[in-house]
Motif scaffolding. Structure first.
Motif, PDB file in Angstrom:
ATOM      1  N   GLU A  56     133.540  24.317  24.923  1.00 27.39           N
ATOM      2  CA  GLU A  56     132.885  23.694  24.473  1.00 27.39           C
ATOM      3  C   GLU A  56     131.038  24.042  24.225  1.00 27.39           C
ATOM      4  O   GLU A  56     130.617  24.179  23.493  1.00 27.39           O
ATOM      5  CB  GLU A  56     133.237  22.118  23.667  1.00 27.39           C
ATOM      6  N   ASP A  57     130.580  24.159  25.774  1.00 24.96           N
ATOM      7  CA  ASP A  57     129.626  24.710  26.244  1.00 24.96           C
ATOM      8  C   ASP A  57     128.877  26.326  25.461  1.00 24.96           C
ATOM      9  O   ASP A  57     127.818  26.672  25.480  1.00 24.96           O
ATOM     10  CB  ASP A  57     129.648  24.666  27.337  1.00 24.96           C
ATOM     11  N   ALA A  58     130.305  27.006  24.544  1.00 25.97           N
ATOM     12  CA  ALA A  58     129.708  27.999  24.052  1.00 25.97           C
ATOM     13  C   ALA A  58     129.278  28.176  22.329  1.00 25.97           C
ATOM     14  O   ALA A  58     128.387  28.687  22.409  1.00 25.97           O
ATOM     15  CB  ALA A  58     130.720  29.228  24.148  1.00 25.97           C
ATOM     16  N   ASP A 109     120.888  32.712  33.517  1.00 20.98           N
ATOM     17  CA  ASP A 109     119.453  31.523  33.974  1.00 20.98           C
ATOM     18  C   ASP A 109     119.062  32.284  33.855  1.00 20.98           C
ATOM     19  O   ASP A 109     117.590  30.873  33.662  1.00 20.98           O
ATOM     20  CB  ASP A 109     120.745  31.014  34.884  1.00 20.98           C
ATOM     21  N   VAL A 160     129.986  30.422  30.699  1.00 17.73           N
ATOM     22  CA  VAL A 160     130.187  28.551  30.462  1.00 17.73           C
ATOM     23  C   VAL A 160     130.657  28.466  30.854  1.00 17.73           C
ATOM     24  O   VAL A 160     132.126  29.337  31.690  1.00 17.73           O
ATOM     25  CB  VAL A 160     129.563  28.094  29.204  1.00 17.73           C
ATOM     26  N   GLU A 161     130.603  27.284  31.439  1.00 18.92           N
ATOM     27  CA  GLU A 161     131.918  26.460  32.009  1.00 18.92           C
ATOM     28  C   GLU A 161     133.402  26.021  31.105  1.00 18.92           C
ATOM     29  O   GLU A 161     134.406  25.897  31.676  1.00 18.92           O
ATOM     30  CB  GLU A 161     131.713  24.975  32.634  1.00 18.92           C
ATOM     31  N   ARG A 162     132.924  25.762  29.984  1.00 19.24           N
ATOM     32  CA  ARG A 162     134.120  25.055  29.234  1.00 19.24           C
ATOM     33  C   ARG A 162     134.243  25.883  27.925  1.00 19.24           C
ATOM     34  O   ARG A 162     132.705  26.022  27.237  1.00 19.24           O
ATOM     35  CB  ARG A 162     133.615  23.457  28.831  1.00 19.24           C
ATOM     36  N   ASP A 202     134.284  31.284  28.760  1.00 15.49           N
ATOM     37  CA  ASP A 202     134.262  30.378  30.038  1.00 15.49           C
ATOM     38  C   ASP A 202     134.978  30.240  30.987  1.00 15.49           C
ATOM     39  O   ASP A 202     135.046  31.980  31.655  1.00 15.49           O
ATOM     40  CB  ASP A 202     135.847  28.854  28.750  1.00 15.49           C
ATOM     41  N   ARG A 233     126.177  35.044  35.399  1.00 14.60           N
ATOM     42  CA  ARG A 233     125.407  34.117  35.437  1.00 14.60           C
ATOM     43  C   ARG A 233     124.280  33.890  35.697  1.00 14.60           C
ATOM     44  O   ARG A 233     123.003  33.132  34.826  1.00 14.60           O
ATOM     45  CB  ARG A 233     126.550  32.594  36.209  1.00 14.60           C
ATOM     46  N   GLU A 286     130.171  23.290  15.285  1.00 13.27           N
ATOM     47  CA  GLU A 286     128.465  23.227  15.280  1.00 13.27           C
ATOM     48  C   GLU A 286     127.192  23.725  14.359  1.00 13.27           C
ATOM     49  O   GLU A 286     126.630  23.139  14.419  1.00 13.27           O
ATOM     50  CB  GLU A 286     128.216  24.061  16.426  1.00 13.27           C
TER      51      GLU A 286
END
Length: 261
Positions: free
Chosen positions: A10-12, A253, A6-8, A235, A249, A46
């Protein structure tokens, strides 16, 4: 082993929280393995959000902690049992008596480790174990050169670990415990689903070695390559040294939504 980039950090959180939601919907009395430290905090937040929104409940679930300091009084705020209550279990409807950690105040610490593994087995085993990887590849307090088949046991904290943790003890190194009880790598490997998180450039080498390197006690988290259902969520920074990061990735996806992790 599935690797999700993931990019960041928080995206996890929603990805991992979805795994909890699916598990609890199918098995309300699931047994959860909980890690402490800063890495899983986004996931816990979350899950709390979803609980407060009425999207899931932990009322019938049970939970086991990865580790506990030895010798800290039962009311000490830095006990891991107190930490997990502050950041997660005390914020949802998990019953207090349904959350268990290793007994760091036991007179016989060796027996306490054996008893903890027995308690996990008696509960039916851990359905979903969340983990954080250390910069040296450690899992829980299984430091480099820990046995890949180790069980819950007493471990001596390294000087660096104690120094890193001194910030939680008023920067007084003398207050930091010298020992802990930790689930062993063999114990962790018995979980039905192991989810390991890794964020930041300081984790990049460990992630590379543990995901794409040889299985070795030098990098304890590499044992997850042998797990029948292991998910690694990192990340972009932590994935920066992975040779196959674009493959990871692409494959993630392309997964159908129903498959989950």
């Amino acid at each position: 082993m599935e690797v999700i980039v993931v990019e960041r950090p928080e995206d996890a959180a929603p990805i991992v929280a979805d795994a909890y939601s699916r598990l609890l919907a199918a098995k309300p009395d699931a047994v959860l393995g909980l890690a402490t430290g800063s890495t899983p905090l986004g996931v816990y937040d979350e899950l709390v959000r979803r609980y407060e929104a009425g999207e899931l409940t932990f009322a019938s679930a049970r939970a086991f902690l990865l580790d506990e300091y030895v010798g800290l009084p039962a009311d000490h705020p830095e006990r891991y049992r107190a930490f997990i209550e502050r950041v997660f279990t005390g914020r949802v409807d998990l019953r207090p008596d349904a959350v268990q950690g290793p007994d760091g105040l036991a007179e016989d610490l060796s027996a306490a480790g054996v008893a903890y593994d027995a308690a996990i087995r008696e509960a039916g085993g851990i359905d979903l174990q969340i983990l954080g990887i250390g910069a040296d590849g450690h899992l829980a307090f299984n430091m480099p050169m820990s046995s890949l088949t180790s069980r819950t046991r007493l471990k001596t904290l390294t000087p660096k670990t104690r120094l890193d943790n001194a910030r939680f003890f008023d920067d007084d190194l003398d207050q930091v415990p010298r020992h802990c009880l930790t689930q062993g790598l063999g114990t962790i490997m018995e979980s039905r689903h192991a989810v390991m998180l890794g964020f930041g450039l300081n984790k990049a080498q460990a992630v590379r070695e543990c995901v794409e390197g040889a299985v070795s006690a030098r990098w304890p988290a590499s044992v997850l390559q042998l797990h029948p259902h292991a998910t690694v969520v990192v990340d972009a920074e932590a994935a920066s040294q992975l040779t196959f990061r674009e493959y990871y990735r692409t494959t993630y996806d392309g997964k159908p939504d129903w498959q989950g992790i």
